[in-house]
Motif scaffolding. Structure first.
Motif, PDB file in Angstrom:
ATOM      1  N   MET A 148       0.839  -1.203   0.000  1.00  0.00           N
ATOM      2  CA  MET A 148       0.000   0.000   0.000  1.00  0.00           C
ATOM      3  C   MET A 148       0.874   1.254   0.000  1.00  0.00           C
ATOM      4  O   MET A 148       1.885   1.310   0.691  1.00  0.00           O
ATOM      5  N   SER A 149       0.504   2.232  -0.819  1.00  0.00           N
ATOM      6  CA  SER A 149       1.263   3.474  -0.888  1.00  0.00           C
ATOM      7  C   SER A 149       1.194   4.226   0.435  1.00  0.00           C
ATOM      8  O   SER A 149       0.223   4.125   1.189  1.00  0.00           O
ATOM      9  N   ARG A 150       2.264   4.982   0.703  1.00  0.00           N
ATOM     10  CA  ARG A 150       2.275   5.862   1.867  1.00  0.00           C
ATOM     11  C   ARG A 150       2.536   7.275   1.378  1.00  0.00           C
ATOM     12  O   ARG A 150       3.250   7.502   0.407  1.00  0.00           O
ATOM     13  N   PHE A 151       1.954   8.244   2.082  1.00  0.00           N
ATOM     14  CA  PHE A 151       1.917   9.614   1.594  1.00  0.00           C
ATOM     15  C   PHE A 151       2.580  10.571   2.577  1.00  0.00           C
ATOM     16  O   PHE A 151       2.223  10.606   3.758  1.00  0.00           O
ATOM     17  N   GLU A 152       3.524  11.330   2.039  1.00  0.00           N
ATOM     18  CA  GLU A 152       4.176  12.407   2.784  1.00  0.00           C
ATOM     19  C   GLU A 152       3.495  13.706   2.364  1.00  0.00           C
ATOM     20  O   GLU A 152       3.619  14.144   1.213  1.00  0.00           O
ATOM     21  N   ILE A 153       2.747  14.294   3.264  1.00  0.00           N
ATOM     22  CA  ILE A 153       2.095  15.568   2.977  1.00  0.00           C
ATOM     23  C   ILE A 153       3.001  16.668   3.504  1.00  0.00           C
ATOM     24  O   ILE A 153       3.238  16.779   4.710  1.00  0.00           O
ATOM     25  N   LEU A 154       3.537  17.455   2.585  1.00  0.00           N
ATOM     26  CA  LEU A 154       4.530  18.472   2.914  1.00  0.00           C
ATOM     27  C   LEU A 154       3.890  19.848   2.865  1.00  0.00           C
ATOM     28  O   LEU A 154       3.178  20.182   1.918  1.00  0.00           O
ATOM     29  N   LEU A 155       4.181  20.650   3.884  1.00  0.00           N
ATOM     30  CA  LEU A 155       3.609  21.991   3.971  1.00  0.00           C
ATOM     31  C   LEU A 155       4.730  23.005   4.147  1.00  0.00           C
ATOM     32  O   LEU A 155       5.168  23.268   5.272  1.00  0.00           O
ATOM     33  N   PRO A 156       5.236  23.587   3.056  1.00  0.00           N
ATOM     34  CA  PRO A 156       6.203  24.676   3.186  1.00  0.00           C
ATOM     35  C   PRO A 156       5.463  25.926   3.638  1.00  0.00           C
ATOM     36  O   PRO A 156       4.560  26.401   2.945  1.00  0.00           O
ATOM     37  N   TYR A 157       5.837  26.443   4.799  1.00  0.00           N
ATOM     38  CA  TYR A 157       5.031  27.508   5.407  1.00  0.00           C
ATOM     39  C   TYR A 157       5.771  28.833   5.490  1.00  0.00           C
ATOM     40  O   TYR A 157       6.937  28.895   5.877  1.00  0.00           O
ATOM     41  N   TYR A 158       5.026  29.890   5.127  1.00  0.00           N
ATOM     42  CA  TYR A 158       5.465  31.265   5.355  1.00  0.00           C
ATOM     43  C   TYR A 158       4.221  32.130   5.208  1.00  0.00           C
ATOM     44  O   TYR A 158       3.495  32.014   4.227  1.00  0.00           O
ATOM     45  N   GLY A 159       3.949  32.981   6.199  1.00  0.00           N
ATOM     46  CA  GLY A 159       2.834  33.903   6.025  1.00  0.00           C
ATOM     47  C   GLY A 159       1.780  33.825   7.102  1.00  0.00           C
ATOM     48  O   GLY A 159       2.082  33.759   8.295  1.00  0.00           O
ATOM     49  N   GLY A 161      -7.328   7.041   7.412  1.00  0.00           N
ATOM     50  CA  GLY A 161      -6.240   6.088   7.235  1.00  0.00           C
ATOM     51  C   GLY A 161      -5.038   6.383   8.108  1.00  0.00           C
ATOM     52  O   GLY A 161      -4.945   7.409   8.789  1.00  0.00           O
ATOM     53  N   ASP A 162      -4.077   5.468   8.075  1.00  0.00           N
ATOM     54  CA  ASP A 162      -2.840   5.610   8.844  1.00  0.00           C
ATOM     55  C   ASP A 162      -1.626   5.513   7.929  1.00  0.00           C
ATOM     56  O   ASP A 162      -0.529   5.160   8.359  1.00  0.00           O
ATOM     57  N   ASP A 163      -1.820   5.860   6.645  1.00  0.00           N
ATOM     58  CA  ASP A 163      -0.765   5.730   5.644  1.00  0.00           C
ATOM     59  C   ASP A 163      -0.168   7.075   5.257  1.00  0.00           C
ATOM     60  O   ASP A 163       0.375   7.226   4.168  1.00  0.00           O
ATOM     61  N   TRP A 164      -0.265   8.069   6.131  1.00  0.00           N
ATOM     62  CA  TRP A 164       0.232   9.398   5.784  1.00  0.00           C
ATOM     63  C   TRP A 164       0.909  10.056   6.983  1.00  0.00           C
ATOM     64  O   TRP A 164       0.716   9.670   8.131  1.00  0.00           O
ATOM     65  N   LEU A 213      13.129  16.066   2.892  1.00  0.00           N
ATOM     66  CA  LEU A 213      12.652  15.408   4.110  1.00  0.00           C
ATOM     67  C   LEU A 213      11.662  14.278   3.831  1.00  0.00           C
ATOM     68  O   LEU A 213      11.333  13.503   4.738  1.00  0.00           O
ATOM     69  N   ALA A 214      11.185  14.174   2.609  1.00  0.00           N
ATOM     70  CA  ALA A 214      10.181  13.169   2.278  1.00  0.00           C
ATOM     71  C   ALA A 214      10.795  11.771   2.287  1.00  0.00           C
ATOM     72  O   ALA A 214      11.852  11.543   1.705  1.00  0.00           O
ATOM     73  N   GLU A 215      10.110  10.839   2.922  1.00  0.00           N
ATOM     74  CA  GLU A 215      10.578   9.459   3.031  1.00  0.00           C
ATOM     75  C   GLU A 215       9.569   8.455   2.491  1.00  0.00           C
ATOM     76  O   GLU A 215       9.928   7.299   2.235  1.00  0.00           O
ATOM     77  N   TYR A 216       8.338   8.863   2.312  1.00  0.00           N
ATOM     78  CA  TYR A 216       7.306   7.933   1.867  1.00  0.00           C
ATOM     79  C   TYR A 216       7.238   7.897   0.341  1.00  0.00           C
ATOM     80  O   TYR A 216       7.833   8.713  -0.351  1.00  0.00           O
ATOM     81  N   TYR A 247      -9.569  13.713   0.192  1.00  0.00           N
ATOM     82  CA  TYR A 247      -8.415  13.877  -0.702  1.00  0.00           C
ATOM     83  C   TYR A 247      -7.625  12.579  -0.873  1.00  0.00           C
ATOM     84  O   TYR A 247      -7.408  12.110  -2.001  1.00  0.00           O
ATOM     85  N   LEU A 248      -7.171  11.999   0.217  1.00  0.00           N
ATOM     86  CA  LEU A 248      -6.339  10.801   0.088  1.00  0.00           C
ATOM     87  C   LEU A 248      -7.137   9.624  -0.460  1.00  0.00           C
ATOM     88  O   LEU A 248      -6.587   8.775  -1.173  1.00  0.00           O
ATOM     89  N   LYS A 249      -8.415   9.566  -0.159  1.00  0.00           N
ATOM     90  CA  LYS A 249      -9.256   8.512  -0.727  1.00  0.00           C
ATOM     91  C   LYS A 249      -9.259   8.604  -2.247  1.00  0.00           C
ATOM     92  O   LYS A 249      -9.098   7.601  -2.956  1.00  0.00           O
ATOM     93  N   VAL A 250      -9.433   9.812  -2.777  1.00  0.00           N
ATOM     94  CA  VAL A 250      -9.461  10.019  -4.223  1.00  0.00           C
ATOM     95  C   VAL A 250      -8.109   9.657  -4.841  1.00  0.00           C
ATOM     96  O   VAL A 250      -8.037   8.984  -5.872  1.00  0.00           O
ATOM     97  N   VAL A 251      -7.023  10.093  -4.206  1.00  0.00           N
ATOM     98  CA  VAL A 251      -5.689   9.826  -4.741  1.00  0.00           C
ATOM     99  C   VAL A 251      -5.375   8.333  -4.678  1.00  0.00           C
ATOM    100  O   VAL A 251      -4.799   7.766  -5.622  1.00  0.00           O
ATOM    101  N   ARG A 252      -5.732   7.680  -3.577  1.00  0.00           N
ATOM    102  CA  ARG A 252      -5.504   6.233  -3.486  1.00  0.00           C
ATOM    103  C   ARG A 252      -6.187   5.500  -4.629  1.00  0.00           C
ATOM    104  O   ARG A 252      -5.612   4.598  -5.262  1.00  0.00           O
ATOM    105  N   GLU A 253      -7.430   5.865  -4.900  1.00  0.00           N
ATOM    106  CA  GLU A 253      -8.192   5.196  -5.962  1.00  0.00           C
ATOM    107  C   GLU A 253      -7.557   5.458  -7.328  1.00  0.00           C
ATOM    108  O   GLU A 253      -7.501   4.557  -8.176  1.00  0.00           O
ATOM    109  N   ALA A 254      -7.055   6.667  -7.543  1.00  0.00           N
ATOM    110  CA  ALA A 254      -6.399   6.974  -8.815  1.00  0.00           C
ATOM    111  C   ALA A 254      -5.135   6.146  -8.989  1.00  0.00           C
ATOM    112  O   ALA A 254      -4.846   5.651 -10.093  1.00  0.00           O
ATOM    113  N   LEU A 255      -4.372   5.975  -7.919  1.00  0.00           N
ATOM    114  CA  LEU A 255      -3.134   5.192  -8.004  1.00  0.00           C
ATOM    115  C   LEU A 255      -3.423   3.705  -8.150  1.00  0.00           C
ATOM    116  O   LEU A 255      -2.625   2.975  -8.742  1.00  0.00           O
TER     117      LEU A 255
END
Length: 297
Positions: free
Chosen positions: A1-12, A29-32, A78-81, A97-105
């Motif tokens: 099963m794919s795992r997802f690194e959600i990255l948030l570059p922050y400024y503002g 889920g627990d895959d992110w 920093l992404a590892e997944y 969001y992740l449900k839609v992306v999982r189904e697409a993959l």
């Protein structure tokens, strides 16, 4: 099963960033994992993340400001997944969001990128469609939003004609992005440059129409004459001409021809002429007209 690194570059804006974080925490889920890289100095931000007490969230603050592309690259490092999302710090993931992306993959397991359906919102979170998004939808985006897989020269032609993707909503294959990274010599168009790198490397794009992401488009600040100095369009001309040479060398000659025309960028400059005249006078109008005409810098 794919795992997802959600990255948030922050400024503002702190409040909008917190809303973005909460939208990620609402994913199932627990895959992110959420990784936030703070490129600012807002005093209360580190404490807020500590108060979350959520092991799915990592928070880092840069010792020195890295700028947009620099912080993008720091996030990617920093992404590892297996897959990553580089979302805007004022955008919102919908709970699906992740449900839609999982189904697409699952449907397109070899896709290097996934573009899901996107809702455009304004600074107050209300749905909006300005001229830029109307042009994306009506002129440049595929008429069939999917599910579909796009690849090779047909995709390059489509994107060189007009970039209809919503970069912060895309899910990427991590190793592919880490291979190329973001160009630090580009300040506006670095996302399209990365996508071109990936296309020339053989990566494909999966489209899925289900809306699962809100992309925030703020009112463009045109209070400064520097917005119409022409620098952003000089960058665009340079990129599209470089891209055309690369596409020709790759044998994608139709895509190269489209890139040399950079029609969507020239149309964008055309729409900015009235505001340029108001804010920057004839110098601003001249910069816009120069780009519309496709003149070399």
């Amino acid at each position: 099963m794919s795992r997802f690194e959600i990255l948030l570059p922050y400024y503002g804006d702190v409040r909008l960033m917190q809303d973005a974080v909460r939208s990620v925490l609402a994913q199932d889920g627990d895959d992110w994992r959420l990784t936030v890289v703070d490129d600012g100095k807002e005093p209360d931000v580190p404490g807020w993340f500590e108060s979350l007490g959520d092991p799915r969230v990592r928070y880092f603050r840069n010792e020195q400001n890295l700028g947009v592309s620099g912080n993008f690259n720091r996030c990617v490092e920093l992404a590892e997944y297996e897959h990553l999302v580089l979302m805007g710090c004022d955008d919102l993931m919908h709970p699906n969001y992740l449900k839609v992306v999982r189904e697409a993959l699952e449907r397109f397991p070899d896709a290097g990128m996934v573009q899901p359906g996107v809702l455009v919102i304004d600074g107050d979170g209300k749905p909006v469609e300005g001229l830029a998004d109307a042009m994306k939808r009506k002129l440049y985006a595929p008429k069939d939003p999917g599910p579909a897989l796009m690849t090779a020269e047909p995709l390059a032609i489509s994107l060189m004609r007009g970039n209809w993707l919503y970069f912060p909503s895309i899910c990427w294959r991590t190793k592919a992005v880490q291979q190329f990274r973001f160009r630090t010599d580009l300040g506006v168009i670095q996302d399209l440059a990365l996508i071109l790198d990936l296309l020339l490397d053989g990566q494909s794009l999966a489209l899925t129409p289900e809306v699962c992401f809100s992309y925030r488009r703020h009112a463009v600040s045109e209070s400064s004459a520097t917005a119409f100095s022409g620098k952003r369009f000089e960058e665009a001309r340079r990129f599209f001409r470089e891209a055309a040479d690369r596409l020709d060398a790759h044998g994608w000659h139709r895509a190269a021809t489209v890139s040399r025309r950079f029609l969507s960028s020239r149309l964008h400059a055309l729409t900015m002429i009235p505001a340029a005249g108001k804010k920057a006078g004839m110098q601003g109008v001249g910069a816009m007209l120069s780009h519309v005409a496709g003149r070399r810098a």
